[in-house]
Design an enzyme around this catalytic site. Structure first.
Site, short mmCIF file in Angstrom:
data_model
loop_
_atom_site.label_atom_id
_atom_site.label_comp_id
_atom_site.label_asym_id
_atom_site.label_seq_id
_atom_site.Cartn_x
_atom_site.Cartn_y
_atom_site.Cartn_z
N TRP A 102 -10.76 9.86 73.80
CA TRP A 102 -10.13 9.55 75.10
C TRP A 102 -11.09 9.78 76.25
O TRP A 102 -11.03 9.08 77.25
CB TRP A 102 -8.83 10.33 75.27
CG TRP A 102 -7.83 9.93 74.22
CD1 TRP A 102 -7.29 10.73 73.26
CD2 TRP A 102 -7.26 8.63 74.01
NE1 TRP A 102 -6.42 10.01 72.47
CE2 TRP A 102 -6.39 8.72 72.91
CE3 TRP A 102 -7.41 7.39 74.64
CZ2 TRP A 102 -5.68 7.62 72.42
CZ3 TRP A 102 -6.70 6.30 74.16
CH2 TRP A 102 -5.85 6.43 73.07
N ASP A 173 -7.15 14.59 82.06
CA ASP A 173 -6.24 13.81 81.23
C ASP A 173 -5.40 14.81 80.43
O ASP A 173 -5.88 15.43 79.50
CB ASP A 173 -7.07 12.91 80.30
CG ASP A 173 -6.20 12.05 79.38
OD1 ASP A 173 -4.96 12.22 79.38
OD2 ASP A 173 -6.78 11.20 78.67
N LYS A 197 3.71 11.21 75.00
CA LYS A 197 3.41 12.28 74.04
C LYS A 197 4.40 13.43 74.22
O LYS A 197 5.07 13.81 73.29
CB LYS A 197 1.99 12.81 74.24
CG LYS A 197 0.85 12.09 73.50
CD LYS A 197 0.70 10.64 73.75
CE LYS A 197 -0.36 9.95 72.95
NZ LYS A 197 -1.54 9.57 73.70
C1 LIG Z 1 -2.54 8.70 73.98
C2 LIG Z 1 -3.59 9.17 74.90
C3 LIG Z 1 -4.17 8.31 75.86
C4 LIG Z 1 -3.80 6.86 75.96
O1 LIG Z 1 -2.58 6.73 76.53
P1 LIG Z 1 -1.93 5.28 76.85
O2 LIG Z 1 -0.75 5.69 77.65
O3 LIG Z 1 -1.63 4.66 75.54
O4 LIG Z 1 -2.92 4.50 77.62
C5 LIG Z 1 -5.10 8.84 76.72
N1 LIG Z 1 -5.46 10.13 76.65
C6 LIG Z 1 -4.94 10.97 75.74
C7 LIG Z 1 -5.38 12.39 75.72
C8 LIG Z 1 -3.99 10.51 74.85
O5 LIG Z 1 -3.46 11.36 73.93
#
Ligand SMILES: *Cc1c(COP(=O)(O)O)cnc(C)c1O
Length: 360
Positions: A102, A173, A197
Site C-alpha cells: 500500500w 494510511d 476494513k
Molecule cells: C485495502 C487498503 C487500501 C486500498 O483501499 P481501497 O479502498 O480499496 O482503495 C489502502 N491501504 C490499506 C492499508 C489497505 O488495507
C-alpha cells in the site's frame, strides 16, 4: 441462520448488532415508511445522520476543531493521488516509508504526478516482515510531508510507534487499523482510511485533514479532487455514499456504547494475543511477521506446505470460518481480526487450528 465467523481482509465483518439494526431499519427508517437508502442526501433525516457520524468520530478519536472530517469516495487508492495533488509543495520532495504494497502504490501515484520522492525507509530488504528503527529515522525538515501506512494489511505488520517528523506533516494510511487502537490525531497532518476494513462498508473513504494544509491546495485542480470543495460543503458537494455513512454512524454508536477505542483496543489486544500465542507455541503454524512489528488486525501465518494451506482454508470454510486465505501477493493464510470480529470467533479459529494440526 448458520453461525459463521468472518476473517475477510476487506470488505470485512461488521458488528452483528449493527447488521441487525440496519436490517430492522432498512425498509422503514424510524417509522417514516421508507428506507434511508432511498432518502435525499439533502433531507433532514440524512443531515442528522452525517452530523452524528462526524460527532461520533470526533468523540471517539479526539479530533479537534483544527481538523476537518471528510466523507469521500474513490477508496484509499484515490487518496494516494489526491494527497499529492492537494498538499505537495512545488520544489519539495515527498517522503515515503515503504512497508509493503500500500505504501508502494501510494509512491507510484505520487511519481505519476511528477513528485520527487525521498524514500526514508525501505522494508523490501527484509521482505516487509518488520518495521524497524523507527526512533532513529531522521526526517528531513524540507519534505512536503511524510507518507506512512499504519498497518500493512497484506504483510501483517503494524507501526507500534509513529515516527517523529518535527515540522513535516505526517500523512497516514490507517485503512486497516483506524479506530482499533488509541492514536493521538494531533500528531498527524492527514489521516485517511477506506471504511471497508474496520469501520463500515465499501464505498466510503474517511479523510481527517489539519485545516492549515488546505492553504496548499493549488489552483487548477478539478473541483471534485480538491479537499477544499468537500470541506466547504461538509462532504455534501455532490451525492455522498449515504448508506455507507449511515452504517458508519451505527458502527460508531456501537463503539461508543462498548466504551470507546480504549475498550476496543483492550479487546483487540486480547484477541491478537490469543491467536499469536497459539501460533507461536503450535510447532506447526509459523507467523510471517516479526514479533515486534506484528499487526493486531491481520494475523499472517504459514502451514508446513502450500497443499496443506489450501486444505486448511477449504476445511475452515466448511467449519464456518471464512476468509482465511492470504493475499495473492504473498500466499499463505491470514486471519483479519478487525473490531467487529468477536473474541468467540478467534477462540473458534484456534480450536479449529488445533484440530487441523493434530490431523495433518
Ligand atoms: C485495502 C487498503 C487500501 C486500498 O483501499 P481501497 O479502498 O480499496 O482503495 C489502502 N491501504 C490499506 C492499508 C489497505 O488495507
Amino acid at each position: 441462520m448458520k453461525e459463521v465467523f468472518n476473517f475477510n481482509a476487506g470488505p470485512a465483518a461488521l458488528p452483528a448488532a449493527v447488521m441487525r439494526q440496519a436490517q430492522a431499519e432498512f425498509v422503514d427508517y424510524k417509522g417514516c415508511g421508507y428506507g434511508i437508502i432511498e432518502e435525499s442526501h439533502r433531507a433532514p433525516q440524512f443531515d442528522e445522520i452525517i452530523q452524528a457520524a462526524e460527532a461520533n468520530l470526533r468523540t471517539l478519536m479526539g479530533i479537534s476543531e483544527e481538523y476537518d472530517v471528510l466523507f469521500l469516495q474513490g477508496g484509499a487508492s484515490l487518496q494516494f493521488a489526491m494527497i499529492p495533488m492537494n498538499i505537495a509543495l512545488p520544489g519539495h520532495k515527498i517522503g515515503f516509508c515503504n512497508t509493503g504494497e500500500w505504501s508502494s502504490k501510494a509512491m507510484k501515484e505520487a511519481s505519476i504526478l511528477g513528485a520527487e520522492i525521498e524514500l526514508l525507509y525501505d522494508g523490501a530488504a527484509n521482505g516487509f516482515s518488520r518495521i524497524e528503527g523507527i526512533e532513529a529515522w531522521e526526517v528531513p525538515q524540507n519534505l512536503a510531508y511524510l507518507h506512512i501506512c499504519a498497518n500493512n494489511t497484506i504483510y501483517g505488520t503494524q507501526y507500534k510507534q509513529f515516527p517523529k517528523t518535527g515540522q513535516v506533516p505526517l500523512v497516514c494510511d490507517m485503512s486497516s487499523d483506524i479506530m482499533s487502537r488509541q492514536v493521538d490525531v494531533n500528531k498527524f497532518g492527514l489521516i485517511f482510511a477506506g471504511a471497508q476494513k474496520n469501520i463500515g462498508p465499501a464505498g466510503l473513504t474517511l479523510v481527517i485533514i489539519r485545516k492549515d494544509l488546505l492553504q496548499r491546495v493549488p489552483e487548477g485542480l478539478p473541483t471534485m479532487l480538491r479537499y477544499t470543495t468537500h470541506c466547504k460543503s461538509k462532504s455534501l458537494f455532490n451525492t455522498p455514499p449515504t448508506f455507507a455513512i449511515y452504517m458508519l454512524r451505527l458502527i460508531s454508536d456501537w463503539l461508543i456504547e462498548l466504551g470507546g477505542i480504549e475498550a476496543m483496543q483492550k479487546i483487540n489486544d486480547k484477541k491478537a494475543a490469543l491467536l499469536y500465542d497459539y501460533v507461536d507455541g503450535s510447532g506447526y503454524y509459523r507467523g510471517t511477521a516479526d514479533k515486534a512489528s506484528r499487526s493486531n488486525m491481520n494475523v499472517c501465518f504459514r502451514l508446513p506446505n502450500e497443499e496443506l494451506e489450501k486444505q486448511f482454508v477449504k476445511e475452515a470454510k466448511e467449519a464456518g470460518l471464512i476468509g482465511l486465505k492470504g493475499h495473492r501477493a504473498v500466499g499463505g493464510c491470514r486471519a483479519s481480526i478487525y473490531n467487529a470480529v468477536p473474541q468467540k470467533g478467534v477462540e473458534r479459529l484456534v480450536e479449529f487450528m488445533q484440530q487441523f494440526a493434530a490431523k495433518n
